[in-house]
Design a protein around this motif. Structure first.
Motif, PDB file in Angstrom:
ATOM      1  N   GLN A 140       0.819  -1.198   0.000  1.00  0.00           N
ATOM      2  CA  GLN A 140       0.000   0.000   0.000  1.00  0.00           C
ATOM      3  C   GLN A 140       0.862   1.260   0.000  1.00  0.00           C
ATOM      4  O   GLN A 140       0.610   2.212  -0.765  1.00  0.00           O
ATOM      5  CB  GLN A 140      -0.918  -0.003   1.216  1.00  0.00           C
TER       6      GLN A 140
ATOM      7  N   LEU B  76       2.580   1.672  -3.415  1.00  0.00           N
ATOM      8  CA  LEU B  76       1.647   2.191  -4.413  1.00  0.00           C
ATOM      9  C   LEU B  76       1.461   3.697  -4.244  1.00  0.00           C
ATOM     10  O   LEU B  76       1.418   4.455  -5.216  1.00  0.00           O
ATOM     11  CB  LEU B  76       0.301   1.470  -4.289  1.00  0.00           C
TER      12      LEU B  76
ATOM     13  N   LEU C 181      -6.312  -2.419   4.584  1.00  0.00           N
ATOM     14  CA  LEU C 181      -5.861  -1.745   3.369  1.00  0.00           C
ATOM     15  C   LEU C 181      -6.903  -0.744   2.888  1.00  0.00           C
ATOM     16  O   LEU C 181      -8.102  -0.885   3.174  1.00  0.00           O
ATOM     17  CB  LEU C 181      -5.606  -2.773   2.258  1.00  0.00           C
TER      18      LEU C 181
ATOM     19  N   THR D  31      -5.647   0.000  -2.927  1.00  0.00           N
ATOM     20  CA  THR D  31      -4.815  -1.201  -2.797  1.00  0.00           C
ATOM     21  C   THR D  31      -5.656  -2.455  -2.993  1.00  0.00           C
ATOM     22  O   THR D  31      -5.226  -3.420  -3.645  1.00  0.00           O
ATOM     23  CB  THR D  31      -4.125  -1.232  -1.418  1.00  0.00           C
TER      24      THR D  31
END
Length: 442
Positions: free
Chosen positions: A28, A31, A87, A91
């Motif tokens: 996560q 990203l 999350l 994600t």
């Protein structure tokens, strides 16, 4: 009827949650920071062998390939992650389409390894490769530990068969994996039917003490077993008096009795006595099987005994005192940007003490002498020396996300025996010592 019999796909459980939460939270954050797509290389290795071991054995490679193929985040798994608040939605959306599309190289299953050996190399984006850390390590650490213990027991047993019978001494799923790893390490059969079903390992088993105690007399128990399984069965002879039991066994089954099993007492002494008694009774071809908490040292101590086969339980499924290989999964190289073709640069953890790693995407080869006996494990990051070009150890396992190295389990078992035979003779010593090959970095 199984759906496979109808030509329909069989549902395979996802392996996506066989992971640690920090792998998903790293994803996560990567990203969000824009680094998730950087090309990365992770390697699996161990910094040291378990104390006293001369070599390691790669076990579980085939199971790793299955796990990678089935690493999928379905709606149920995504719902669990969403409900727990683990999350964020971007994600979760990324995970919904997750497939490993990178490359995996590794030592083929059954090969031996040493400290620093890059037994597996995972290449892809950081995002797709980091998620596989825990599932790969959990399989390789367990199966390689069992395979190494099995290999030592196989050496101690010589040409006498080994039966794995440790299912009741470990977790029910670990038992199946342990049976498979023990077979790779040199065992011949298993008592675990799930392992036989899943991996086509030959299975064995006859009766326990409870069957003898169920009947009014030992003779009644032996008679029932022989009438059911035939005179070639194995009769357990140490429930009461061994001498009387052996006499009764031969009377019931005749001189064609397949085997007797001894599960307690001074196995060396009892085996000699039983062999002498069987020969006197005309059962010269009846074999003697011994069990009872055996390990490689106990097996070696029975080398001069008239024993025909060994049954091993607790010690093999728990790695004979070393239930893990302490393998780690480390990032060793990564690109500085996300663009395809960006060069890799070595990275490594620089810790105090023994946890320092060697950076760079590595190759490995085994140097041999003029007789073909291994003399060193050679690891490098640059060009492979010409004299080692045909001695490289890593082979492609997954290419662009597709498994390319499926093989029968017997191939891994045969490979291990061949690899072990190419090691120096001191590799087979059971006495404690250093790794039989030095690791050289070039």
């Amino acid at each position: 009827m199984n759906t496979a019999d109808l030509g329909l796909p069989v549902a395979v459980p996802s392996t996506a949650l066989f992971t640690d939460q920090y792998e998903l939270t790293m994803l996560q954050a990567a990203l969000r920071s824009g680094t998730a797509d950087r090309r990365s290389v992770f390697e699996v290795f161990t910094r040291r062998l378990p104390e006293g071991r001369r070599y390691g054995v790669v076990g579980g490679t085939g199971r790793v390939l299955d796990a990678v193929e089935n690493f999928r985040f379905d709606e149920t798994i995504l719902g669990f992650l969403r409900e727990r608040g683990i999350l964020d939605e971007p994600t979760l959306e990324w995970l919904a389409d997750y497939r490993f599309r990178g490359d995996i190289w590794g030592y083929p299953e059954g090969e031996v390894y040493f400290p620093g050996s890059p037994v597996m190399r995972v290449e892809g984006t950081f995002a797709e490769a980091v998620l596989l850390e825990t599932v790969i390590l959990s399989i390789l650490n367990h199966d390689s530990a069992v395979a190494a213990a099995a290999s030592r027991m196989s050496v101690a047993a010589g040409d006498r068969p080994l039966m794995e019978m440790g299912a009741r001494r470990t977790h029910e799923l670990s038992a199946v994996a342990a049976s498979r790893a023990a077979y790779v390490g040199g065992f011949h059969t298993t008592s675990d039917l799930a392992a036989g079903f899943r991996y086509n390992i030959p299975t064995v088993g006859t009766s326990a003490h409870a069957f003898t105690l169920l009947h009014d007399t030992e003779r009644d128990a032996f008679t029932a077993q022989v009438e059911t399984l035939g005179s070639g069965t194995t009769l357990l002879v140490d429930t009461f008096d061994v001498t009387e039991a052996v006499r009764t066994a031969v009377e019931v089954a005749g001189p064609g009795l397949g085997a007797v099993r001894i599960d307690s007492g001074d196995l060396l002494l009892i085996a000699h006595r039983v062999r002498h008694q069987l020969d006197e009774l005309g059962a010269g071809k009846t074999k003697i099987v011994v069990t009872s908490d055996l390990d490689e040292y106990a097996i070696a101590s029975l080398a001069a005994a008239p024993v025909d086969a060994y049954g091993v339980g607790t010690q093999v499924v728990t790695g004979s005192g070393h239930p893990t290989c302490s393998m780690v999964y480390k990032l060793v190289a990564r690109a500085d940007g996300e663009e395809p073709g960006t060069p890799l640069r070595p990275v490594a953890k620089k810790s105090m003490g023994a946890k320092t790693s060697h950076g760079g995407r590595k190759w490995a080869a085994r140097r041999v002498d003029e007789d073909g006996v291994a003399v060193a494990e050679v690891i490098g990051t640059g060009p492979v020396p010409a004299e080692l070009a045909d001695r490289q150890l890593l082979v492609p396992l997954v290419s662009a996300g597709k498994v390319v190295a499926r093989e029968p389990l017997d191939a891994a078992r045969d490979r291990h025996i061949a690899a072990r035979d190419r090691l120096p003779l001191s590799a087979t010593q059971l006495s404690r010592g250093e790794p039989v090959l030095p690791t050289e970095y070039v």
